[in-house]
Design a protein around this motif. Structure first.
Motif, PDB file in Angstrom:
ATOM      1  N   UNK A   1      25.845 -12.646  -1.824  1.00  0.00           N
ATOM      2  CA  UNK A   1      25.831 -12.706  -0.357  1.00  0.00           C
ATOM      3  C   UNK A   1      27.201 -13.132   0.166  1.00  0.00           C
ATOM      4  N   UNK A   2      27.813 -14.090  -0.510  1.00  0.00           N
ATOM      5  CA  UNK A   2      29.092 -14.616  -0.052  1.00  0.00           C
ATOM      6  C   UNK A   2      30.221 -13.609  -0.107  1.00  0.00           C
ATOM      7  N   UNK A   3      30.163 -12.653  -1.022  1.00  0.00           N
ATOM      8  CA  UNK A   3      31.212 -11.641  -1.129  1.00  0.00           C
ATOM      9  C   UNK A   3      30.926 -10.404  -0.287  1.00  0.00           C
ATOM     10  N   UNK A   4      29.815 -10.423   0.424  1.00  0.00           N
ATOM     11  CA  UNK A   4      29.448  -9.272   1.252  1.00  0.00           C
ATOM     12  C   UNK A   4      30.298  -9.210   2.514  1.00  0.00           C
TER      13      UNK A   4
ATOM     14  N   UNK B   1      14.944 -10.564  -1.741  1.00  0.00           N
ATOM     15  CA  UNK B   1      15.471 -11.533  -0.776  1.00  0.00           C
ATOM     16  C   UNK B   1      16.996 -11.497  -0.777  1.00  0.00           C
ATOM     17  N   UNK B   2      17.596 -11.386  -1.953  1.00  0.00           N
ATOM     18  CA  UNK B   2      19.048 -11.243  -2.026  1.00  0.00           C
ATOM     19  C   UNK B   2      19.484  -9.971  -1.302  1.00  0.00           C
ATOM     20  N   UNK B   3      18.753  -8.893  -1.515  1.00  0.00           N
ATOM     21  CA  UNK B   3      19.059  -7.635  -0.846  1.00  0.00           C
ATOM     22  C   UNK B   3      19.004  -7.798   0.677  1.00  0.00           C
ATOM     23  N   UNK B   4      17.985  -8.482   1.152  1.00  0.00           N
ATOM     24  CA  UNK B   4      17.837  -8.694   2.603  1.00  0.00           C
ATOM     25  C   UNK B   4      19.026  -9.465   3.162  1.00  0.00           C
TER      26      UNK B   4
ATOM     27  N   UNK C   1      22.119  -7.278   3.315  1.00  0.00           N
ATOM     28  CA  UNK C   1      22.005  -6.307   4.404  1.00  0.00           C
ATOM     29  C   UNK C   1      22.182  -6.962   5.766  1.00  0.00           C
ATOM     30  N   UNK C   2      21.768  -8.213   5.895  1.00  0.00           N
ATOM     31  CA  UNK C   2      21.955  -8.946   7.147  1.00  0.00           C
ATOM     32  C   UNK C   2      23.439  -9.080   7.489  1.00  0.00           C
ATOM     33  N   UNK C   3      24.279  -9.126   6.459  1.00  0.00           N
ATOM     34  CA  UNK C   3      25.720  -9.261   6.672  1.00  0.00           C
ATOM     35  C   UNK C   3      26.417  -7.910   6.768  1.00  0.00           C
ATOM     36  N   UNK C   4      25.639  -6.841   6.780  1.00  0.00           N
ATOM     37  CA  UNK C   4      26.217  -5.515   6.947  1.00  0.00           C
ATOM     38  C   UNK C   4      26.607  -4.824   5.669  1.00  0.00           C
ATOM     39  N   UNK C   5      26.178  -5.360   4.543  1.00  0.00           N
ATOM     40  CA  UNK C   5      26.490  -4.744   3.257  1.00  0.00           C
ATOM     41  C   UNK C   5      25.368  -3.856   2.766  1.00  0.00           C
ATOM     42  N   UNK C   6      25.655  -3.100   1.735  1.00  0.00           N
ATOM     43  CA  UNK C   6      24.646  -2.274   1.069  1.00  0.00           C
ATOM     44  C   UNK C   6      24.332  -2.913  -0.275  1.00  0.00           C
TER      45      UNK C   6
END
Length: 255
Positions: free
Chosen positions: A27-30, A49-52, A55-60
């Motif tokens: 998440x931090x590198x997203x 949950x990690x995926x969510x 995605x919240x930060x605009x990453x895939x």
């Protein structure tokens, strides 16, 4: 983190990225538009949950369920990774398996499995994704203080991590030829599932003691780990090779 370079699709691969330190790094590198590849073997719900959060930060976020503790398993994950990206900007190994108890009493098969996950899987994974590494790529192994000193009931993690730290030194020399690099980040104790598994009866006291001993006035947090990994993936760390960065707020210096 670089999303695209000269039309080449870039990605970040986190091995053992569904929870704990791995999730924090994923998440931090997203960044918006980035591709985060999350390898895991635990419950799907944790990975989702990690995926969510990515995605919240605009990453895939691409979830890659699979066991990297064998050459075949690592090769399968690498095949899935290569279908998603052309090059890996960063590879971070956070996968861990715990077998608590004294080394003299360790079950040989259980201990071998721990070595496979905690050390050999790192080597297998780097070998498997080698075609995706190139100039600027950064490989990071998450280690711990137990790789350098004997912590009670910690041999199944500490001994393999010492092995993997040695792998990093050799890999750094070999990867340098293509402009890639390999380093170790070794933080103090974190409140993770693995830490609780090894020290179920006193993990809270151990975490509190780690914070109390820090001359910096606080415990090392997940954000601190993420920032060091981010630095290792940056151009500023281009000549940092085969090093173990001890992230402890000077605790070990203070005795």
């Amino acid at each position: 983190m670089i999303v695209k370079e000269d039309g080449v699709a870039m990605g970040v691969l986190v091995l053992g990225g569904s929870r704990g330190i791995g999730r924090a790094i994923a998440v931090g590198l997203t960044e918006p538009g980035s591709t985060i590849l999350v390898n895991y073997l635990g419950p799907d719900e944790e990975a989702q949950e990690t995926q969510r959060l990515v995605q919240e930060k605009g990453g895939r976020a691409v979830l890659l369920r699979g066991n990297i503790a064998s050459p075949e398993g690592a090769a399968e994950i690498a095949k899935l990774v290569s279908a998603e990206v052309d090059k890996l900007d960063t590879v971070v190994h956070c996968a861990v398996k715990t077998v608590s108890g004294p080394l003299l009493d360790a079950d040989p098969e259980a201990f071998r499995q721990a070595v496979d996950v905690n050390a050999m899987s790192f080597l297998y994974a780097v070998q498997a994704v080698r075609p995706l590494l190139g100039a600027g790529s950064s490989v990071v192994y998450l280690s711990s203080r137990g790789a350098r000193i004997a912590l009670k009931d910690y041999a199944s993690v500490g001994a393999p991590k010492a092995m993997a730290e040695a792998f990093v030194r050799y890999l750094a020399v070999e990867l340098a030829a293509i402009g890639a690099r390999a380093n170790v980040v070794s933080p103090t104790a974190q409140d993770t599932a693995a830490f609780r598994d090894i020290f179920p009866n006193d993990y809270e006291q151990r975490l509190a003691e780690a914070a109390r001993r820090s001359p910096s006035g606080r415990a090392v947090g997940l954000d601190d780990i993420v920032e060091v990994v981010r630095f290792l993936a940056s151009p500023g760390a281009a000549m940092l090779q085969g090093q173990t960065i001890v992230l402890d707020g000077a605790s070990t210096l203070a005795g």
